[in-house]
Design a protein around this motif. Structure first.
Motif, PDB file in Angstrom:
ATOM      1  N   SER A 127       0.640  -1.253  -0.115  1.00  0.00           N
ATOM      2  CA  SER A 127       0.010  -0.009  -0.094  1.00  0.00           C
ATOM      3  C   SER A 127       0.912   1.321   0.003  1.00  0.00           C
ATOM      4  O   SER A 127       1.726   1.345   0.892  1.00  0.00           O
ATOM      5  CB  SER A 127      -0.988   0.160   1.357  1.00  0.00           C
ATOM      6  N   VAL A 129       0.688   5.868  -0.826  1.00  0.00           N
ATOM      7  CA  VAL A 129      -0.157   6.877  -0.523  1.00  0.00           C
ATOM      8  C   VAL A 129      -0.469   7.668  -2.067  1.00  0.00           C
ATOM      9  O   VAL A 129       0.440   7.642  -2.987  1.00  0.00           O
ATOM     10  CB  VAL A 129       0.699   8.130   0.004  1.00  0.00           C
ATOM     11  N   LYS A 132      -3.479  12.528   1.068  1.00  0.00           N
ATOM     12  CA  LYS A 132      -3.650  12.391   2.559  1.00  0.00           C
ATOM     13  C   LYS A 132      -4.779  11.726   2.717  1.00  0.00           C
ATOM     14  O   LYS A 132      -6.021  12.171   2.338  1.00  0.00           O
ATOM     15  CB  LYS A 132      -3.468  13.956   3.092  1.00  0.00           C
ATOM     16  N   GLY A 133      -4.591  10.640   3.652  1.00  0.00           N
ATOM     17  CA  GLY A 133      -5.777   9.901   4.004  1.00  0.00           C
ATOM     18  C   GLY A 133      -6.552   8.897   3.017  1.00  0.00           C
ATOM     19  O   GLY A 133      -7.317   8.014   3.204  1.00  0.00           O
ATOM     20  N   ARG A 134      -5.483   8.636   1.765  1.00  0.00           N
ATOM     21  CA  ARG A 134      -6.114   7.600   0.692  1.00  0.00           C
ATOM     22  C   ARG A 134      -4.814   6.912   0.379  1.00  0.00           C
ATOM     23  O   ARG A 134      -3.761   7.468   0.059  1.00  0.00           O
ATOM     24  CB  ARG A 134      -6.813   8.192  -0.547  1.00  0.00           C
ATOM     25  N   ARG A 135      -4.810   5.560   0.178  1.00  0.00           N
ATOM     26  CA  ARG A 135      -3.746   4.908  -0.229  1.00  0.00           C
ATOM     27  C   ARG A 135      -4.404   3.682  -1.398  1.00  0.00           C
ATOM     28  O   ARG A 135      -5.381   3.669  -1.698  1.00  0.00           O
ATOM     29  CB  ARG A 135      -3.205   4.064   0.866  1.00  0.00           C
ATOM     30  N   LYS A 194      -8.226  13.368  -3.772  1.00  0.00           N
ATOM     31  CA  LYS A 194      -8.672  13.318  -2.357  1.00  0.00           C
ATOM     32  C   LYS A 194     -10.143  12.681  -2.130  1.00  0.00           C
ATOM     33  O   LYS A 194     -10.475  12.360  -1.023  1.00  0.00           O
ATOM     34  CB  LYS A 194      -9.024  14.762  -1.595  1.00  0.00           C
ATOM     35  N   ARG A 195     -10.588  12.439  -3.209  1.00  0.00           N
ATOM     36  CA  ARG A 195     -12.097  12.099  -3.377  1.00  0.00           C
ATOM     37  C   ARG A 195     -12.402  10.805  -4.053  1.00  0.00           C
ATOM     38  O   ARG A 195     -13.213  10.229  -3.436  1.00  0.00           O
ATOM     39  CB  ARG A 195     -12.964  13.186  -4.096  1.00  0.00           C
ATOM     40  N   ASP A 197     -11.496   6.799  -4.451  1.00  0.00           N
ATOM     41  CA  ASP A 197     -10.661   5.860  -4.132  1.00  0.00           C
ATOM     42  C   ASP A 197      -9.958   5.312  -5.196  1.00  0.00           C
ATOM     43  O   ASP A 197     -10.337   5.169  -6.137  1.00  0.00           O
ATOM     44  CB  ASP A 197     -11.345   4.923  -3.339  1.00  0.00           C
TER      45      ASP A 197
END
Length: 306
Positions: A127, A129, A132-135, A194-195, A197
């Motif tokens: 996994s 990056v 930020k917050g999504r991998r 950011k939105r 996946d």
């Protein structure tokens, strides 16, 4: 040290007009930017833009290039030409002599393209990056080629719509395998990253595996995006590959020198570059940097035997 092929220089193109302030403010709102560039029928818009960009009618070409330069941060000062027969020709422009120099030594890897580093770091597991917050999984991204790069490092370069769109070999190597993945064409800008996946795993892309002189593999993953979402390779007929093979994979043995052109995007997009250990990010390279093709991105850590 390898410079780009000689191309007859041309006078710099005139500056683009400034974007109206109200439009600039509107597109700076992330939710609006995301909606405008992803909620529309992406594939239909991309096909239409692909057709329009190749129209070689002087008035159409001049108007579309002017519109592109108004809405995008376009720098044509290092272009080999000052005029183009179509918007497509401006997208895939070549550069004047000396505009890029590839300066990695034998223990380094160069940036294959211009771009903004939107993610970078060590590859500690499958996994890595996206934002930020999504991998996302490099196994999914590459169709199962990711294991060789665990323990190494990666850089994700985003090419904006106005940047130089061609990409080059990061080191002297042999291209030994290409696999093409059909897919979606989401925008690859920060609001989308950011939105959405697993965005890179869902978009059209290719994996280009290089083998360095000492046998070390390096993987380039060009990822297409909305509007003119094609990836083209100089050493392989990608259109024929897609048309004639149900599983578009090509095994090759094509030598490339550092700095040699490998292909281009027909619009702004992304290249994910995966390197195995002992390659690490070069000193000073970090997420957020704006780099140019030929800048050193990776150093090989040489472990001295005692």
């Amino acid at each position: 040290m390898t410079a780009m092929d000689d191309i007859r220089p041309a006078p710099p193109a005139p500056a683009a007009p400034a974007l109206p302030r109200w439009i600039a403010k509107l597109t700076d709102i992330e939710s609006v930017n995301y909606a405008l560039t992803n909620w529309l029928p992406r594939r239909s818009a991309t096909q239409a833009m692909g057709w329009l960009s190749k129209v070689e009618q002087p008035l159409v070409a001049k108007a579309s290039i002017a519109l592109w330069r108004t809405f995008c941060d376009v720098d044509l000062s290092d272009a080999a030409e000052a005029t183009w027969p179509s918007l497509h020709a401006a997208f895939i422009r070549r550069l004047r002599p000396g505009a890029r120099t590839f300066r990695a030594d034998a223990q380094q890897l160069s940036a294959p393209s211009d771009g903004i580093i939107v993610a970078s770091g060590r590859i500690a597991s499958d996994s890595i990056v996206q934002a930020k917050g999504r991998r996302y999984s490099i196994a999914e991204l590459t169709g199962g080629e990711g294991e060789a790069y665990i323990g190494g490092s990666f850089v994700t370069l985003r090419l904006t719509a106005g940047m130089y769109h061609r990409f080059h070999s990061p080191q002297d190597a042999v291209v030994e395998r290409v696999r093409y993945f059909p897919g979606d064409c989401f925008n690859v800008n920060p609001p989308a990253l950011k939105r959405v996946d697993r965005l890179y795993c869902r978009n059209e892309r290719a994996t280009v595996r290089l083998r360095l002189d000492d046998g070390t593999p390096v993987l380039l993953v060009p990822v297409a995006a909305i509007l003119v979402a094609a990836i083209r390779l100089t050493f392989l007929d990608t259109v024929r590959l897609l048309r004639e093979r149900s599983d578009p994979v090509a095994t090759l043995a094509t030598p490339v020198a550092q700095g040699e052109e490998m292909g281009w995007f027909e619009h702004g997009s992304t290249i994910v570059m995966l390197t195995p250990a002992p390659f690490v990010l070069a000193d000073g390279v970090q997420t957020g940097d704006r780099v140019r093709a030929g800048d050193v991105l990776f150093d090989r850590v040489v472990i001295e035997e005692i």
